[in-house]
Design a protein around this motif. Structure first.
Motif, mmCIF file in Angstrom:
data_model
loop_
_atom_site.group_PDB
_atom_site.id
_atom_site.type_symbol
_atom_site.label_atom_id
_atom_site.label_comp_id
_atom_site.label_asym_id
_atom_site.label_seq_id
_atom_site.Cartn_x
_atom_site.Cartn_y
_atom_site.Cartn_z
ATOM 1 N N ILE A 247 12.529 -5.092 -4.585
ATOM 2 C CA ILE A 247 11.063 -5.193 -4.538
ATOM 3 C C ILE A 247 10.660 -5.193 -3.071
ATOM 4 C CG2 ILE A 247 9.085 -6.748 -4.917
ATOM 5 C CD1 ILE A 247 10.595 -7.802 -7.406
ATOM 6 N N GLU A 248 9.818 -4.248 -2.688
ATOM 7 C CA GLU A 248 9.326 -4.213 -1.305
ATOM 8 C C GLU A 248 7.917 -4.796 -1.298
ATOM 9 O OE1 GLU A 248 11.288 -3.105 1.312
ATOM 10 O OE2 GLU A 248 9.683 -3.909 2.586
ATOM 11 N N THR A 249 7.700 -5.828 -0.486
ATOM 12 C CA THR A 249 6.367 -6.441 -0.437
ATOM 13 C C THR A 249 5.579 -5.868 0.732
ATOM 14 O OG1 THR A 249 7.364 -8.271 0.765
ATOM 15 C CG2 THR A 249 6.960 -8.595 -1.601
ATOM 16 N N GLU A 250 4.289 -6.219 0.793
ATOM 17 C CA GLU A 250 3.415 -5.664 1.823
ATOM 18 C C GLU A 250 3.705 -6.262 3.191
ATOM 19 O OE1 GLU A 250 1.174 -3.327 2.118
ATOM 20 O OE2 GLU A 250 0.325 -3.978 4.029
ATOM 21 N N MET B 299 0.850 -1.189 0.000
ATOM 22 C CA MET B 299 0.000 0.000 0.000
ATOM 23 C C MET B 299 0.892 1.248 0.000
ATOM 24 S SD MET B 299 -2.349 -0.913 3.224
ATOM 25 C CE MET B 299 -2.521 -2.580 3.772
ATOM 26 N N PRO B 300 0.355 2.396 -0.324
ATOM 27 C CA PRO B 300 -0.973 2.688 -0.848
ATOM 28 C C PRO B 300 -1.117 2.289 -2.313
ATOM 29 C CG PRO B 300 0.298 4.705 -0.540
ATOM 30 C CD PRO B 300 1.140 3.602 -0.006
ATOM 31 N N GLY B 301 -2.401 2.099 -2.709
ATOM 32 C CA GLY B 301 -2.684 1.573 -4.039
ATOM 33 C C GLY B 301 -2.313 2.486 -5.194
ATOM 34 N N VAL C 93 -16.986 -1.507 5.508
ATOM 35 C CA VAL C 93 -15.992 -0.451 5.279
ATOM 36 C C VAL C 93 -15.023 -0.930 4.211
ATOM 37 C CG1 VAL C 93 -15.939 0.738 7.519
ATOM 38 C CG2 VAL C 93 -14.552 -1.308 7.178
ATOM 39 N N VAL C 94 -14.568 0.010 3.380
ATOM 40 C CA VAL C 94 -13.540 -0.308 2.377
ATOM 41 C C VAL C 94 -12.429 0.739 2.490
ATOM 42 C CG1 VAL C 94 -15.104 -1.475 0.753
ATOM 43 C CG2 VAL C 94 -14.765 0.988 0.530
ATOM 44 N N SER C 95 -11.189 0.292 2.503
ATOM 45 C CA SER C 95 -10.054 1.228 2.548
ATOM 46 C C SER C 95 -9.643 1.562 1.122
ATOM 47 C CB SER C 95 -8.847 0.589 3.254
ATOM 48 O OG SER C 95 -9.044 0.458 4.619
ATOM 49 N N LEU C 96 -9.935 2.784 0.684
ATOM 50 C CA LEU C 96 -9.533 3.162 -0.683
ATOM 51 C C LEU C 96 -8.015 3.103 -0.819
ATOM 52 C CD1 LEU C 96 -11.894 6.238 -1.194
ATOM 53 C CD2 LEU C 96 -12.247 3.906 -2.002
ATOM 54 N N HIS C 97 -7.322 3.481 0.259
ATOM 55 C CA HIS C 97 -5.859 3.597 0.163
ATOM 56 C C HIS C 97 -5.162 2.254 0.003
ATOM 57 C CE1 HIS C 97 -4.704 2.239 4.307
ATOM 58 N NE2 HIS C 97 -5.935 2.604 4.590
ATOM 59 N N LYS C 98 -5.868 1.176 0.320
ATOM 60 C CA LYS C 98 -5.181 -0.122 0.251
ATOM 61 C C LYS C 98 -5.060 -0.622 -1.184
ATOM 62 C CE LYS C 98 -6.580 -1.787 4.852
ATOM 63 N NZ LYS C 98 -5.439 -1.309 5.623
ATOM 64 N N MET D 282 0.962 -6.786 -2.628
ATOM 65 C CA MET D 282 -0.313 -6.140 -2.954
ATOM 66 C C MET D 282 -0.206 -5.468 -4.307
ATOM 67 S SD MET D 282 -1.848 -4.689 0.602
ATOM 68 C CE MET D 282 -3.263 -3.919 -0.150
ATOM 69 N N THR D 283 -1.235 -5.688 -5.123
ATOM 70 C CA THR D 283 -1.233 -5.090 -6.456
ATOM 71 C C THR D 283 -2.380 -4.093 -6.563
ATOM 72 O OG1 THR D 283 -2.756 -6.696 -7.439
ATOM 73 C CG2 THR D 283 -0.421 -7.309 -7.373
#
Ligand SMILES: Cc1ncc(COP(=O)(O)O)c(C=O)c1O
Length: 470
Positions: free
Chosen positions: A335-338, A19-21, A209-214, A348-349
């Protein structure tokens, strides 16, 4: 300075599978510096806690895109929405059923609202150490045993992308006189391609709830509270004013609107994105020692549905742990993963990932895979997860005398702290629950796998604050 650190990280060339997306893309392409648009509730700029002007217009855009009766903007993440929803949907002392793999904000709500929780354990995939879906059948049994249940709280999708059968679960809840709240923080992108699972509110959840930023191109902390239940709107609004700041950031609220407009105007990008995902999974079928969970039939069969936007790479059958894989991806491939856990890594994609990014991850995994060997023994090597027995409810913890006990000797004591691995932030023990030898062993294994363990009073790993078990 943090600002300098952020700037130099931005230029480091490290690819963000986390994140963030927005993946650090400027979707507006105007390079505007946030200081210039940082305002407060001056004339003409509406008020988040009584929206009737430009902020209400953003809510309406969200209602249209998510096809719900009412949407509220959230500026302190899904966390604020979870606290507000649970308080709006219960009264002090109510019984609620909670899937045990919920985020710690759900546990905080239980404590703050003085609730009486019964836990339901989702199904579990022992091969990879991952929770799968909540069984509607088990939930039905639990509701029959607890007919006074007011609310059921489920996380779907999970951090790992596992989706539960919300339609069946909602029907069961409503038949038994309970409401359903779904923590869909990781599913903000679901409505925008048929290849993603269905959204919780569309399946009958009372509130989600939904996290837009994720998973979408929006700033960190931005999220939405969604409901079709018009009777709840006023109570939700009332509680949002309790848990959210009275100075909501206009930068964050405008980021929400930009994100919603971007989605409306760029629907094709989701087709490109899902094709990229299809290609990635096709290209990684040949992995021999690592396994991408979406390609693992025996895992997918245990899930009601799965969000293939989450790339979960299991190391369970290989001779390295998840944390080691994440380190190699970082150090050797930039590459940094979540997150990484004992037996897996989550990448996360989002719609903002590039062909280049997917190619980089695919090539790294194929190359690393060739250097590994098989290892039949799982690194987690424990039968996670047992719900500890309870002595008292979390909100009662201050009624007990706290002793600081060496953690290795805390067996049989009653924990006065939450202990959780971060990520994923799911409590291993909750205040009021009895510490067992098995739990101590599990936590020791997590430590030995370099998983960060937190506790409420920061006393771990050496100590825990606990009470006598009378
Ligand atoms: C399942 C789940 N729910 C809720 C949250 C909280 O969301 P936010 O960070 O938007 O407050 C998280 C955060 O990681 C999460 O993983």
């Amino acid at each position: 300075m943090l600002y300098d650190k952020l700037k130099s990280y931005k230029d480091s060339g490290i690819y963000p599978f986390h994140m963030p997306g927005h993946k650090r893309n400027d979707i507006l392409n105007d390079g505007l510096i946030p200081y210039g648009i940082d305002l407060t509730e001056i004339e003409g700029f509406d008020n988040l806690h009584n929206a009737c002007g430009c902020i209400r217009e953003i809510e309406k855009k969200a209602e249209k895109l998510y096809r719900v009766n009412r949407a509220f903007l959230l500026v302190n993440g899904s966390t604020g929405g979870i606290l507000s929803s649970i308080r709006a949907m219960t009264n002090f002392g109510d019984k609620i059923i909670v899937s045990r793999n919920c985020h710690k904000s759900v546990y905080n709500a239980i404590e703050l609202c003085g609730l009486n929780p019964e836990y339901i354990l989702p199904e579990y995939d022992e091969n990879n150490g991952v929770f799968t879906s909540v069984s509607p059948h088990k939930l039905e049994e639990l509701l029959r045993e607890n007919p006074d249940t007011k609310l059921v709280v489920i996380t779907s999708p999970t951090y790992e992308g596992v989706v539960s059968d919300i339609k069946a679960i909602a029907d069961i809840c409503h038949k038994n006189g309970a409401m359903l709240f779904v923590d869909e923080a990781h599913g903000a992108h679901f409505p925008f391609s048929e290849k993603f699972p269905s959204e919780a509110v569309r399946c009958g959840a009372d509130v989600a709830v939904v996290s837009l930023h994720k998973t979408l191109p929006s700033f960190t902390q931005t999220a939405l509270l969604l409901t079709d239940n018009s009777e709840l709107s006023d109570k939700l609004q009332e509680n949002l004013s309790v848990f959210e700041t009275s100075s909501p950031s206009y930068i964050l609220m405008s980021a929400i609107e930009n994100c919603l407009d971007y989605i409306s105007e760029n629907k094709n990008d989701f087709e490109v994105y899902t094709k990229r995902l299809d290609n990635f999974y096709c290209d990684t079928i040949s992995l021999d020692n690592l396994t991408v969970l979406y390609n693992d039939k025996s895992f997918i069969e245990k899930c009601f549905a799965y969000d293939f936007g989450k790339i979960v790479i299991s190391t369970a059958a290989s001779n390295i742990s998840g944390t080691e894989l994440a380190r190699i991806l970082r150090d050797k491939y930039k590459i940094e993963t979540e997150m990484s856990y004992t037996d897996y890594v989550i990448a996360m994609t989002s719609v903002c990932d590039s062909d280049e990014g997917f190619g980089k991850l695919k090539n790294a995994l194929l190359e690393i895979d060739r250097t590994l060997n098989k290892n039949e023994k799982s690194h987690s090597n424990y039968n996670f997860y047992e719900i500890p027995k309870r002595n008292f409810f979390p909100y009662q913890k201050n009624n007990f005398r706290a002793e600081k006990i060496p953690f290795q000797k805390a067996q049989v004591r009653v924990s006065l702290e939450y202990i959780w691995a971060y990520p994923p932030g799911i409590p291993l023990i909750v205040p009021g629950e009895i510490i067992t030898g098995k739990l101590i062993n599990q936590i020791n294994i997590l430590f030995s796998n370099n998983i960060q363990i937190n506790s409420t009073k920061k006393s771990m790993p050496d100590y825990i604050y606990a009470a006598e078990n009378d």
